[in-house]
Design a protein around this motif. Structure first.
Motif, PDB file in Angstrom:
ATOM      1  N   THR A   1       0.836  -1.198   0.000  1.00 14.79           N
ATOM      2  CA  THR A   1       0.000   0.000   0.000  1.00 14.79           C
ATOM      3  C   THR A   1       0.871   1.249   0.000  1.00 14.79           C
ATOM      4  O   THR A   1       0.587   2.209  -0.710  1.00 14.79           O
ATOM      5  N   TRP A   2       1.931   1.245   0.796  1.00 11.11           N
ATOM      6  CA  TRP A   2       2.850   2.373   0.807  1.00 11.11           C
ATOM      7  C   TRP A   2       3.507   2.524  -0.563  1.00 11.11           C
ATOM      8  O   TRP A   2       3.680   3.638  -1.046  1.00 11.11           O
ATOM      9  N   ALA A   3       3.844   1.400  -1.201  1.00  7.77           N
ATOM     10  CA  ALA A   3       4.552   1.455  -2.478  1.00  7.77           C
ATOM     11  C   ALA A   3       3.703   2.065  -3.580  1.00  7.77           C
ATOM     12  O   ALA A   3       4.244   2.657  -4.523  1.00  7.77           O
ATOM     13  N   THR A   4       2.395   1.954  -3.481  1.00  3.32           N
ATOM     14  CA  THR A   4       1.543   2.545  -4.523  1.00  3.32           C
ATOM     15  C   THR A   4       1.516   4.065  -4.440  1.00  3.32           C
ATOM     16  O   THR A   4       1.220   4.723  -5.428  1.00  3.32           O
ATOM     17  N   ALA A   5       1.816   4.624  -3.269  1.00  3.09           N
ATOM     18  CA  ALA A   5       1.756   6.083  -3.107  1.00  3.09           C
ATOM     19  C   ALA A   5       3.080   6.648  -2.618  1.00  3.09           C
ATOM     20  O   ALA A   5       3.114   7.705  -1.991  1.00  3.09           O
ATOM     21  N   TRP A   6       4.191   5.999  -2.921  1.00  3.82           N
ATOM     22  CA  TRP A   6       5.477   6.444  -2.391  1.00  3.82           C
ATOM     23  C   TRP A   6       5.855   7.826  -2.875  1.00  3.82           C
ATOM     24  O   TRP A   6       6.472   8.605  -2.158  1.00  3.82           O
ATOM     25  N   ASP A   7       5.499   8.180  -4.116  1.00  7.69           N
ATOM     26  CA  ASP A   7       5.873   9.488  -4.648  1.00  7.69           C
ATOM     27  C   ASP A   7       5.075  10.618  -3.999  1.00  7.69           C
ATOM     28  O   ASP A   7       5.542  11.749  -3.930  1.00  7.69           O
ATOM     29  N   LEU A   8       3.895  10.333  -3.488  1.00  7.52           N
ATOM     30  CA  LEU A   8       3.087  11.355  -2.824  1.00  7.52           C
ATOM     31  C   LEU A   8       3.504  11.566  -1.371  1.00  7.52           C
ATOM     32  O   LEU A   8       3.269  12.628  -0.804  1.00  7.52           O
ATOM     33  N   LEU A   9       4.119  10.570  -0.758  1.00 14.13           N
ATOM     34  CA  LEU A   9       4.447  10.646   0.663  1.00 14.13           C
ATOM     35  C   LEU A   9       5.768  11.355   0.942  1.00 14.13           C
ATOM     36  O   LEU A   9       5.969  11.868   2.039  1.00 14.13           O
ATOM     37  N   GLY A  10       6.664  11.359  -0.013  1.00 10.45           N
ATOM     38  CA  GLY A  10       7.925  12.077   0.146  1.00 10.45           C
ATOM     39  C   GLY A  10       8.861  11.420   1.144  1.00 10.45           C
ATOM     40  O   GLY A  10       8.769  10.226   1.448  1.00 10.45           O
ATOM     41  N   SER A  11       9.757  12.255   1.693  1.00 14.85           N
ATOM     42  CA  SER A  11      10.771  11.711   2.600  1.00 14.85           C
ATOM     43  C   SER A  11      10.169  11.299   3.948  1.00 14.85           C
ATOM     44  O   SER A  11      10.695  10.396   4.605  1.00 14.85           O
ATOM     45  N   ALA A  12       9.094  11.934   4.370  1.00 15.72           N
ATOM     46  CA  ALA A  12       8.449  11.536   5.633  1.00 15.72           C
ATOM     47  C   ALA A  12       7.903  10.114   5.506  1.00 15.72           C
ATOM     48  O   ALA A  12       8.045   9.300   6.424  1.00 15.72           O
ATOM     49  N   GLY A  13       7.287   9.805   4.379  1.00 11.82           N
ATOM     50  CA  GLY A  13       6.774   8.460   4.149  1.00 11.82           C
ATOM     51  C   GLY A  13       7.890   7.435   4.061  1.00 11.82           C
ATOM     52  O   GLY A  13       7.767   6.317   4.563  1.00 11.82           O
TER      53      GLY A  13
ATOM     54  N   THR B   1      10.684   2.961   6.513  1.00  9.18           N
ATOM     55  CA  THR B   1      11.973   2.410   6.913  1.00  9.18           C
ATOM     56  C   THR B   1      11.932   1.963   8.371  1.00  9.18           C
ATOM     57  O   THR B   1      12.389   0.861   8.701  1.00  9.18           O
ATOM     58  N   VAL B   2      11.370   2.786   9.235  1.00 18.01           N
ATOM     59  CA  VAL B   2      11.226   2.402  10.649  1.00 18.01           C
ATOM     60  C   VAL B   2      10.334   1.170  10.758  1.00 18.01           C
ATOM     61  O   VAL B   2      10.617   0.238  11.526  1.00 18.01           O
ATOM     62  N   PHE B   3       9.253   1.128   9.991  1.00 18.21           N
ATOM     63  CA  PHE B   3       8.333  -0.003   9.990  1.00 18.21           C
ATOM     64  C   PHE B   3       9.051  -1.284   9.587  1.00 18.21           C
ATOM     65  O   PHE B   3       8.917  -2.326  10.244  1.00 18.21           O
ATOM     66  N   ILE B   4       9.850  -1.237   8.529  1.00 19.74           N
ATOM     67  CA  ILE B   4      10.565  -2.422   8.047  1.00 19.74           C
ATOM     68  C   ILE B   4      11.650  -2.838   9.038  1.00 19.74           C
ATOM     69  O   ILE B   4      11.873  -4.034   9.259  1.00 19.74           O
ATOM     70  N   VAL B   5      12.311  -1.880   9.682  1.00 19.42           N
ATOM     71  CA  VAL B   5      13.327  -2.213  10.682  1.00 19.42           C
ATOM     72  C   VAL B   5      12.678  -2.924  11.867  1.00 19.42           C
ATOM     73  O   VAL B   5      13.208  -3.929  12.381  1.00 19.42           O
ATOM     74  N   ILE B   6      11.506  -2.453  12.311  1.00 25.23           N
ATOM     75  CA  ILE B   6      10.790  -3.116  13.405  1.00 25.23           C
ATOM     76  C   ILE B   6      10.362  -4.528  12.984  1.00 25.23           C
ATOM     77  O   ILE B   6      10.470  -5.479  13.758  1.00 25.23           O
ATOM     78  N   LEU B   7       9.887  -4.670  11.754  1.00 23.93           N
ATOM     79  CA  LEU B   7       9.524  -5.992  11.242  1.00 23.93           C
ATOM     80  C   LEU B   7      10.732  -6.923  11.205  1.00 23.93           C
ATOM     81  O   LEU B   7      10.635  -8.091  11.610  1.00 23.93           O
ATOM     82  N   ALA B   8      11.855  -6.418  10.725  1.00 21.67           N
ATOM     83  CA  ALA B   8      13.059  -7.243  10.648  1.00 21.67           C
ATOM     84  C   ALA B   8      13.528  -7.632  12.043  1.00 21.67           C
ATOM     85  O   ALA B   8      13.962  -8.773  12.261  1.00 21.67           O
ATOM     86  N   ALA B   9      13.429  -6.712  13.007  1.00 18.84           N
ATOM     87  CA  ALA B   9      13.814  -7.032  14.382  1.00 18.84           C
ATOM     88  C   ALA B   9      12.889  -8.112  14.948  1.00 18.84           C
ATOM     89  O   ALA B   9      13.345  -9.026  15.646  1.00 18.84           O
TER      90      ALA B   9
END
Length: 137
Positions: free
Chosen positions: A80-92, A97-105
């Motif tokens: 879902t994030w990947a479909t709107a990555w260009d609209l979310l900018g660096s905040a998205g 990135t924090v979400f994926i790091v928590i998932l990986a942990a």
């Protein structure tokens, strides 16, 4: 007739509850009320059950299935994030990135705790055979 959407929703809910109530009362009224020992006995495909049903069987396959579902749902969030990555900018980008790091942990913790090990294991087989011996005594 009133065309208020809230009125229509209330009418729909009332009809649904009334229908459920009528069906429950009809099932109670029309259902058999006699019980016999044969009806109370558990049915196991025509075989009379013997022994206790309270055996401690290992459930690692089910744990792996649950972990798969959890991480599959997380993948849906990432898509879902990947479909709107260009609209979310660096905040998205920072948030995902924090979400994926928590998932990986979480996955690393799960792996280190042995949650993904569901194949043959000497320790697990020994624990299982001991629990079978205890339950049969």
């Amino acid at each position: 007739m009133i065309s208020d959407p809230l009125y229509q929703l209330a009418l729909y809910a009332l009809v649904a509850v009334a229908l459920i109530g009528v069906l429950l009362v009809a099932a109670w009224w029309l259902g058999a009320k006699r019980t016999t020992p044969a009806k109370e006995a558990p049915y196991e495909s025509g075989v009379l059950p013997t022994g206790s049903a309270r055996l401690a069987w290992p459930v690692p396959f089910y744990l792996v299935a649950i972990f798969f579902i959890v991480f599959d749902v997380e993948a849906a969030f990432i898509f879902t994030w990947a479909t709107a990555w260009d609209l979310l900018g660096s905040a998205g980008l920072t948030q995902i990135t924090v979400f994926i790091v928590i998932l990986a942990a979480g996955l690393l913790w799960l792996w280190l705790k042995g949650g993904l090990d569901w194949g043959p294991s000497r320790e697990r087989n020994a624990d299982f055979s001991q629990s079978l011996r205890k339950s049969s005594e």
